[in-house]
Each structure stands twice: as structure tokens, then as C-alpha cells.
Design an enzyme around this catalytic site. Structure first.
Site, PDB file in Angstrom:
ATOM      1  N   HIS A  56      39.071  18.912 -37.389  1.00 38.30           N
ATOM      2  CA  HIS A  56      38.549  17.636 -36.856  1.00 38.30           C
ATOM      3  C   HIS A  56      38.411  16.626 -37.985  1.00 38.30           C
ATOM      4  CE1 HIS A  56      36.160  15.373 -33.715  1.00 38.30           C
ATOM      5  NE2 HIS A  56      35.999  14.641 -34.820  1.00 38.30           N
ATOM      6  N   HIS A  58      39.455  12.236 -39.275  1.00 34.48           N
ATOM      7  CA  HIS A  58      39.900  10.877 -38.912  1.00 34.48           C
ATOM      8  C   HIS A  58      40.670  10.298 -40.091  1.00 34.48           C
ATOM      9  CE1 HIS A  58      37.527  10.483 -35.158  1.00 34.48           C
ATOM     10  NE2 HIS A  58      36.805  11.413 -35.757  1.00 34.48           N
ATOM     11  N   GLN A 151      38.974   5.611 -29.187  1.00 30.58           N
ATOM     12  CA  GLN A 151      37.659   5.458 -29.841  1.00 30.58           C
ATOM     13  C   GLN A 151      36.663   4.631 -29.020  1.00 30.58           C
ATOM     14  OE1 GLN A 151      36.354   6.024 -33.623  1.00 30.58           O
ATOM     15  NE2 GLN A 151      34.748   5.875 -32.092  1.00 30.58           N
ATOM     16  N   HIS A 209      35.986  14.281 -28.381  1.00 29.20           N
ATOM     17  CA  HIS A 209      34.648  13.997 -28.861  1.00 29.20           C
ATOM     18  C   HIS A 209      33.774  14.070 -27.608  1.00 29.20           C
ATOM     19  CE1 HIS A 209      36.773  12.447 -32.303  1.00 29.20           C
ATOM     20  NE2 HIS A 209      35.654  12.174 -32.926  1.00 29.20           N
ATOM     21  N   GLU A 212      28.588  13.432 -28.157  1.00 30.15           N
ATOM     22  CA  GLU A 212      28.160  13.210 -29.547  1.00 30.15           C
ATOM     23  C   GLU A 212      26.977  12.244 -29.515  1.00 30.15           C
ATOM     24  OE1 GLU A 212      30.993  11.542 -32.278  1.00 30.15           O
ATOM     25  OE2 GLU A 212      29.706  11.905 -34.014  1.00 30.15           O
ATOM     26  N   ASP A 308      35.451  15.898 -40.366  1.00 31.07           N
ATOM     27  CA  ASP A 308      35.272  14.684 -39.572  1.00 31.07           C
ATOM     28  C   ASP A 308      35.576  13.421 -40.381  1.00 31.07           C
ATOM     29  OD1 ASP A 308      34.784  13.156 -37.342  1.00 31.07           O
ATOM     30  OD2 ASP A 308      32.654  13.558 -37.219  1.00 31.07           O
TER      31      ASP A 308
HETATM   32 FE   FE2 Z   1      35.196  12.647 -35.023  1.00 32.04          FE
END
Ligand code: FE2
Length: 437
Positions: A56, A58, A151, A209, A212, A308
């Protein structure tokens, strides 16, 4: 043989093992290998493991820290707002440059497979195209998997659903989502259903996701488990973060975890980010926010840890070191028993490889000869020291080396000594009655 590693200690505890490598694959794993090789590495007493895997990340945002400003509050929402400010300035060149720099960091730390989410809310899909190109470039030394990640919400952000489908058409590997960021709980649940249906139609994995937040009533992982079962997607769906589970009612969780296990859902926690981002609306006590890792593992669910973020709108630190991730994970989950610490090592190696569906990962004959030699005697010591990666091997070739870490002590009245600073160089035993030895 092309390469032989001699005298290795393996993550499962076997010691004095020779690993023979031929044509990029592991040919044999045995105590005393009677064979010669073009190259030999003396790994006596050193931990040799399959590479670290980050399930995971970005990569479109990494190493952008400070552009155009830093996240002053440190919250998830300011991070998302900051990413929105940065997006109009992104170019394919700048994304690729940062991503390639990060891949170099990763390789040096023995991290040879990364699943990265890539934002698809921008109609130009500039980040998708840049990272597809990066994926091609790094393929000889790193497996990069892309997730189409809306996102700003696949329904909430105009055009995001179309963009996501176009990203999949371009070759993005996995379907992402962010149900807790849609406008309502109902719309979040609809997004989970719609995205899982696309996955079923296209035969793709899902990695969302999910929940969260610190909201104990967030229920999207329940929907994700349900849709996984309804659509026959078992074994290819991952719930990432699941931080709301930290705050949920215990009775509800006692129903939820068996449902997740029944559905064959994978879980990814992101300890460094969860401990920093969650609990931000609390005074004291402040919640830790990480999902229920030991309880999920106990139920037989595959749980992996992700990094992450590294130096981006959400997190100012990090260096691509999955041992740092495991170190934080075992602290936040309070998994400090021997089995718990070893499980945290698995969370950044074999469990993460399972989440990504990596073919040929492991330490048995026939697997890819992708290995890391660590300056540590066992997985626990590797986490404790965030040990030096002495050799990183990909398809049987050494692609990165780091010198042995050693300290020289110049203490008054004592002879000068040189040696590494680990007080128990043979690793931590299961029990001991006296310190030392
Ligand atoms: Fe993430």
C-alpha cells in the site's frame, strides 16, 4: 550454479542453510550444498529473506513534501486538500522523477515489490500515464502494481468513474475506492458495490481505502466482505486501513471479523500513517486508530503492513524501509511476544506478497531468486535494529550492497574496539536466564 549463499539463517528459524541459484530461480535450499558457483556469498549466521513487499503506497505523491506547503494540522483532510492544491502543478516528468528516485531508495532497502494507488480524479490521467511508464522502466528490478484510486470519491468527484475505467483500459492492475469519503454512508456502500461489480466484469483485484476514519459507525468493510462473497471475488479483495475497526463496538466486531474471514478478504494496515493521522479529533485519551491486527490474524485473515506515504502531503518522514513499518506496527498493535514480532515481519514480506498476488515469491526451489541478506540473526533482530541490507538480490543478480554497520568505540582507559553494536549477536533466544553469552 550461478550463485550460492552459504550458511544462511532463514525466517522460519532454520540455520546453516545453503541456497543455490540458477537462471534467476532458486534451484536448491539445503544444509550442505556440494556444488560450485560463479559467485558465492558467505551468509553465515545472517538472515536471508525473500524481499520486502509494500502492499500500500502512493507513488504519485511521494517525495513531494513542501510543495506547495507542508500539512500544518497533520490531518487526513488537510492532506487531501493539500494534494488538491498540488495536483494542478503535476507533470508527467515530475511524477516520474520522484517515483524513480523512490524506487532507488526501495531497492537499496530490499523492497522489491510495491502496490501503489494512483489518483484517477484528474481527467488528464497524467499520474496514471507517468506511473505506467515508470512501471515499465523499473520492471527489471522492482514489481510495481497500480491501483486506480479515486481519491476524491468515485461518485463525489465528477467524472471519476469514467476516469477510473479509462485508467483500467490503459493497463492499471487493480480497482481502488474510498467509500468513507463519498457524500453519505449509503453512497459509500453503493460505491463499494459498483466498484466490485467492475472488478467481477473485468476479472481484476480490488483494493479499497476503506473506513479510514475514527467513526465507530463506519460500516463499509462489512459491505466489502458481502460484495466479495456475492460476486465470487474471494482471495482478490483487500480492505486497506480499516481504522474505524479500532473504535467499533466489540460486540459488532465479534460478528464482523468472522464475516471478513468467510469472505476471504485481505487486510492492509498502515501503522506509521494510522498512528499519525487517526485520533486527531480526540483530546485525551487519543485513540491509536490502527485496525485490530492481532485479532484479525487470529481469525486466520492475511494481514499485511503498508508504508502508505513517504515525504508527501500526509507524512513528512519515511525512507522506504519496511522494517521501520514493522517496528511501528508491532508497537501500535502491542505484538511484542516472539510470535507477534515474527508475525509483523511476515506482514511486510510473505503476507504482503500474498495480498499483491506475486507469482514465484518465496524461499523454495522454483521461486524467483529474489533475496535480501540482512545484518541480523533473525526476523526479530532485523526489526529491532532495522538491520542493514548487506546484499539485495534480484533474479540471482546482486543489485544493491550496503557496507556492514559497525561502530568504533574510543573510550578513555579502554582499548579501541570495532564491532557492530548488537549486544546479542546470535539473535534473541526464546528464553534466557542470564544476560550475555
Ligand atoms: Fe493510502
Amino acid at each position: 550454479m550461478d550463485l550460492i549463499l552459504r550458511g544462511a539463517t532463514l525466517p522460519d528459524g532454520r540455520t546453516g542453510i545453503d541456497i543455490g541459484i540458477e537462471k534467476g530461480r532458486i534451484a536448491t535450499v539445503e544444509p550442505t550444498l556440494q556444488a560450485a558457483a560463479r559467485q558465492e556469498i558467505d551468509a553465515t549466521g545472517l538472515l536471508v529473506t525473500p524481499p520486502f513487499v509494500d502492499p500500500h503506497f502512493h507513488m504519485d505523491a511521494t517525495l513531494s513534501l513542501g510543495f506547495p506547503r507542508v500539512n500544518a494540522s497533520g490531518t487526513l483532510l488537510e492532506g487531501i486538500a493539500l494534494w488538491g492544491e498540488l495536483k494542478p502543478h503535476l507533470t508527467a516528468e515530475s511524477i516520474a522523477e520522484r517515483a524513480l528516485a523512490y524506487c532507488d531508495w526501495a531497492v537499496a532497502r530490499g523492497l522489491l515489490a510495491i502496490r501503489t494507488h494512483v489518483d484517477v480524479c484528474d481527467a488528464s490521467l497524467v499520474a496514471v500515464e507517468a506511473l505506467l511508464e515508470v512501471k515499465k522502466q523499473v520492471r527489471p528490478y522492482l514489481d510495481l502494481q497500480l491501483v486506480a484510486f479515486p481519491q476524491d470519491g468515485v461518485f463525489r468527484s465528477p467524472g471519476a468513474l469514467d476516469n477510473l475505467k479509462r485508467a483500467l483500459d490503459l493497463g492499471v492492475d487493480v480497482i481502488g475506492g474510498i467509500p468513507h469519503f463519498e457524500r453519505t454512508m449509503a453512497e459509500g456502500a453503493d460505491s463499494v458495490r459498483a466498484l466490485c461489480e467492475i472488478a467481477a466484469e473485468r476479472g481484476l483485484p480490488v483494493d479499497m481505502h476503506c473506513d479510514e476514519s475514527d467513526d465507530p459507525m463506519s460500516r463499509h468493510v462489512e459491505t466489502l466482505a458481502y460484495e466479495t462473497q456475492r460476486l465470487g471475488l474471494s482471495g482478490r479483495v483487500t480492505g486497506s486501513h480499516l481504522t474505524s475497526m479500532h473504535s467499533m463496538d466489540h460486540y459488532y466486531v465479534s460478528k464482523l471479523i468472522p464475516l471478513m474471514a468467510e469472505a476471504g478478504l485481505y487486510v492492509v494496515a498502515n501503522p506509521l500513517i494510522n498512528i499519525v493521522i487517526q485520533g486527531r479529533h480526540d483530546t485525551y485519551p487519543k485513540r491509536r486508530g490502527m485496525t485490530r491486527v492481532p485479532e484479525l490474524m487470529k481469525a486466520g485473515i492475511t494481514v499485511a503492513f503498508g508504508h502508505d506515504c513517504v515525504m508527501d502531503p500526509w507524512y513528512p518522514l519515511g525512507s522506504g524501509d519496511m522494517l521501520q513499518v514493522a517496528h511501528m506496527g508491532l508497537h501500535v498493535a502491542q505484538m511484542t511476544g516472539g510470535d507477534g514480532m515474527r508475525a509483523c515481519f511476515q506482514a511486510v514480506t510473505e503476507n504482503a506478497a500474498k495480498v499483491m498476488g506475486l507469482e514465484g515469491y518465496g524461499l523454495t526451489p522454483g521461486c524467483h531468486a529474489d533475496l535480501v541478506v540482512l545484518q541480523a540473526g533473525d526476523p526479530i533482530e532485523a526489526i529491532r535494529l532495522q538491520a542493514t541490507r548487506l546484499y539485495v538480490i534480484r533474479r540471482g543478480e546482486v543489485i544493491a550492497e550496503t557496507a556492514l554497520a559497525a561502530a568504533r568505540l574510543n573510550l578513555p582507559g579502554r582499548p579501541k574496539t570495532t564491532g557492530h553494536t548488537n549486544p546479542w549477536p546470535k539473535g534473541v533466544p526464546e528464553s534466557r536466564t542470564t544476560r550475555g553469552g
